[in-house]
Design a protein around this motif. Structure first.
Motif, mmCIF file in Angstrom:
data_model
loop_
_atom_site.group_PDB
_atom_site.id
_atom_site.type_symbol
_atom_site.label_atom_id
_atom_site.label_comp_id
_atom_site.label_asym_id
_atom_site.label_seq_id
_atom_site.Cartn_x
_atom_site.Cartn_y
_atom_site.Cartn_z
ATOM 1 N N ASP A 101 26.168 16.512 18.938
ATOM 2 C CA ASP A 101 25.081 17.123 19.707
ATOM 3 C C ASP A 101 24.312 16.078 20.504
ATOM 4 N N MET A 102 24.040 14.929 19.883
ATOM 5 C CA MET A 102 23.245 13.903 20.552
ATOM 6 C C MET A 102 24.085 12.985 21.417
ATOM 7 N N GLY A 103 25.423 13.054 21.259
ATOM 8 C CA GLY A 103 26.293 12.207 22.065
ATOM 9 C C GLY A 103 26.166 10.739 21.729
ATOM 10 N N ILE A 104 26.006 10.415 20.463
ATOM 11 C CA ILE A 104 25.858 9.019 20.055
ATOM 12 C C ILE A 104 27.149 8.546 19.401
ATOM 13 N N ASP A 105 27.508 7.304 19.689
ATOM 14 C CA ASP A 105 28.721 6.698 19.138
ATOM 15 C C ASP A 105 28.306 5.715 18.051
ATOM 16 N N ILE A 106 28.325 6.172 16.833
ATOM 17 C CA ILE A 106 27.863 5.374 15.710
ATOM 18 C C ILE A 106 28.637 5.813 14.471
ATOM 19 N N SER A 107 28.842 4.903 13.563
ATOM 20 C CA SER A 107 29.571 5.249 12.342
ATOM 21 C C SER A 107 28.689 6.110 11.435
ATOM 22 N N ASN A 108 29.334 6.868 10.570
ATOM 23 C CA ASN A 108 28.578 7.711 9.642
ATOM 24 C C ASN A 108 27.685 6.880 8.721
ATOM 25 N N GLU A 109 28.193 5.727 8.303
ATOM 26 C CA GLU A 109 27.412 4.883 7.407
ATOM 27 C C GLU A 109 26.153 4.370 8.090
ATOM 28 N N ASP A 110 26.278 3.955 9.344
ATOM 29 C CA ASP A 110 25.096 3.475 10.071
ATOM 30 C C ASP A 110 24.115 4.608 10.325
ATOM 31 N N LEU A 111 24.646 5.790 10.595
ATOM 32 C CA LEU A 111 23.763 6.931 10.824
ATOM 33 C C LEU A 111 23.022 7.314 9.548
ATOM 34 N N LYS A 112 23.690 7.206 8.408
ATOM 35 C CA LYS A 112 23.032 7.481 7.133
ATOM 36 C C LYS A 112 21.870 6.524 6.896
ATOM 37 N N LYS A 113 22.071 5.250 7.265
ATOM 38 C CA LYS A 113 21.023 4.249 7.041
ATOM 39 C C LYS A 113 19.803 4.485 7.926
ATOM 40 N N SER A 114 19.995 5.172 9.043
ATOM 41 C CA SER A 114 18.891 5.373 9.978
ATOM 42 C C SER A 114 17.996 6.548 9.602
ATOM 43 N N ILE A 115 18.394 7.321 8.598
ATOM 44 C CA ILE A 115 17.610 8.491 8.191
ATOM 45 C C ILE A 115 17.248 8.360 6.717
ATOM 46 N N ASP A 116 16.020 8.714 6.381
ATOM 47 C CA ASP A 116 15.551 8.690 4.995
ATOM 48 C C ASP A 116 15.221 10.105 4.551
ATOM 49 N N VAL A 117 15.654 10.450 3.353
ATOM 50 C CA VAL A 117 15.406 11.767 2.792
ATOM 51 C C VAL A 117 14.855 11.597 1.386
ATOM 52 N N GLY A 118 13.781 12.312 1.080
ATOM 53 C CA GLY A 118 13.209 12.200 -0.250
ATOM 54 C C GLY A 118 12.265 13.339 -0.563
ATOM 55 N N LEU A 119 12.039 13.536 -1.861
ATOM 56 C CA LEU A 119 11.103 14.562 -2.308
ATOM 57 C C LEU A 119 9.665 14.092 -2.110
ATOM 58 N N VAL A 120 8.781 15.027 -1.839
ATOM 59 C CA VAL A 120 7.353 14.735 -1.742
ATOM 60 C C VAL A 120 6.756 14.939 -3.131
ATOM 61 N N GLY A 121 6.600 13.846 -3.861
ATOM 62 C CA GLY A 121 6.061 13.933 -5.218
ATOM 63 C C GLY A 121 6.991 14.724 -6.118
ATOM 64 N N ASP A 122 6.404 15.558 -6.978
ATOM 65 C CA ASP A 122 7.173 16.402 -7.897
ATOM 66 C C ASP A 122 7.257 17.837 -7.391
ATOM 67 N N THR A 123 7.268 17.962 -6.066
ATOM 68 C CA THR A 123 7.313 19.298 -5.472
ATOM 69 C C THR A 123 8.739 19.628 -5.051
ATOM 70 N N GLN A 124 8.911 20.806 -4.474
ATOM 71 C CA GLN A 124 10.194 21.219 -3.939
ATOM 72 C C GLN A 124 10.243 21.036 -2.427
ATOM 73 N N VAL A 125 9.387 20.133 -1.949
ATOM 74 C CA VAL A 125 9.324 19.820 -0.525
ATOM 75 C C VAL A 125 10.120 18.545 -0.256
ATOM 76 N N VAL A 126 10.960 18.597 0.755
ATOM 77 C CA VAL A 126 11.790 17.461 1.144
ATOM 78 C C VAL A 126 11.296 16.924 2.480
ATOM 79 N N GLU A 127 11.172 15.596 2.551
ATOM 80 C CA GLU A 127 10.749 14.947 3.795
ATOM 81 C C GLU A 127 11.932 14.208 4.398
ATOM 82 N N ILE A 128 12.169 14.451 5.680
ATOM 83 C CA ILE A 128 13.210 13.751 6.427
ATOM 84 C C ILE A 128 12.509 12.878 7.449
ATOM 85 N N SER A 129 12.868 11.602 7.488
ATOM 86 C CA SER A 129 12.184 10.685 8.402
ATOM 87 C C SER A 129 13.165 9.704 9.017
#
Length: 238
Positions: A101-129
């Motif tokens: 979709d974005m038309g970027i030429d990058i490996s999957n591993e590098d793309l994984k490193k560029s995005i952070d995913v984690g829970l917000v505290g002990d909730t069921q909310v997920v933050e993508i950054s």
């Protein structure tokens, strides 16, 4: 007893001499601090690239009913689901769709490193950054991950819903999250102060010259019986 008193007096005198030494060279220390702060500010502003952070949050719900009462087991199950979502969001299927979709030429591993995913505290909310030197790229990347991961989480896991909680937006009111110019400048100034003070103290410690009668008495441990004054020759009319 007397020995302890003498040691305490000697220690106090040394601290007083040290304080006087630093006060005597206060201008030099201040100038060194200003130079250190200026160098740190210049390096931060002109040599370190600014980075922006984009974030989005989604809430995971595995409930099939619309009951207003939430059982504790449901909360725990939703949290487990959110942890699973953190893994699925970086699945190869999502990565490939984002890249296409974005038309970027990058490996999957590098793309994984560029995005952070984690829970917000002990909730069921997920933050993508995402942190990037390009704020538009960071925003677009987070938005695409949210868009393409939602159908996959609903397909792979029997979740009730995956809903947007906060749309993708830049953190810190749109200003760079790094580098921190104020912090780096303050650290540079403090470093200048410390280095200047250390230089002055070290130079004084390495200086073995006798400058006063007290230096002779304290170093050699003998009383001073007399002093030969230095007299200019012109005082004798020569």
């Amino acid at each position: 007893m007397n020995e302890n008193v003498n040691n305490q007096e000697e220690y106090t005198i040394d601290l007083m001499l040290l304080f006087g030494l630093l006060r005597k060279h206060l201008i030099f220390i201040i100038i060194a601090g200003i130079i250190g702060g200026g160098l740190a500010f210049s390096v931060t502003k002109y040599l370190i690239p600014e980075k922006y952070k984009a974030t989005a949050t989604v809430i995971i719900n595995n409930r099939a009913t619309d009951s207003q009462y939430i059982y504790p087991s449901e909360i725990q199950s939703s949290q487990d689901l959110a942890e699973l979502y953190s893994i699925i969001i970086k699945a190869d299927g999502v990565l490939e769709q984002v890249k296409a979709d974005m038309g970027i030429d990058i490996s999957n591993e590098d793309l994984k490193k560029s995005i952070d995913v984690g829970l917000v505290g002990d909730t069921q909310v997920v933050e993508i950054s995402c942190v990037s030197t390009n704020p538009e790229y960071a925003l677009d990347l987070v938005a695409k991950f949210v868009e393409y991961s939602k159908p996959m989480i609903l397909e792979k896991v029997e979740a009730g819903s995956v809903k947007d909680l906060n749309e993708p937006a830049l953190s810190n009111n749109g200003y760079p999250v790094s580098p921190n110019k104020k912090k780096n400048t303050a650290v540079g100034a403090m470093g200048g102060f410390v280095l200047a003070a250390a230089f002055i103290i070290l130079r004084e410690m390495l200086d073995t010259k006798f400058k006063t009668e007290a230096d002779v008495a304290n170093t050699l441990g003998v009383p001073v019986l007399g002093v030969i004054p230095f007299v200019e020759r012109k005082e004798f009319g020569e």
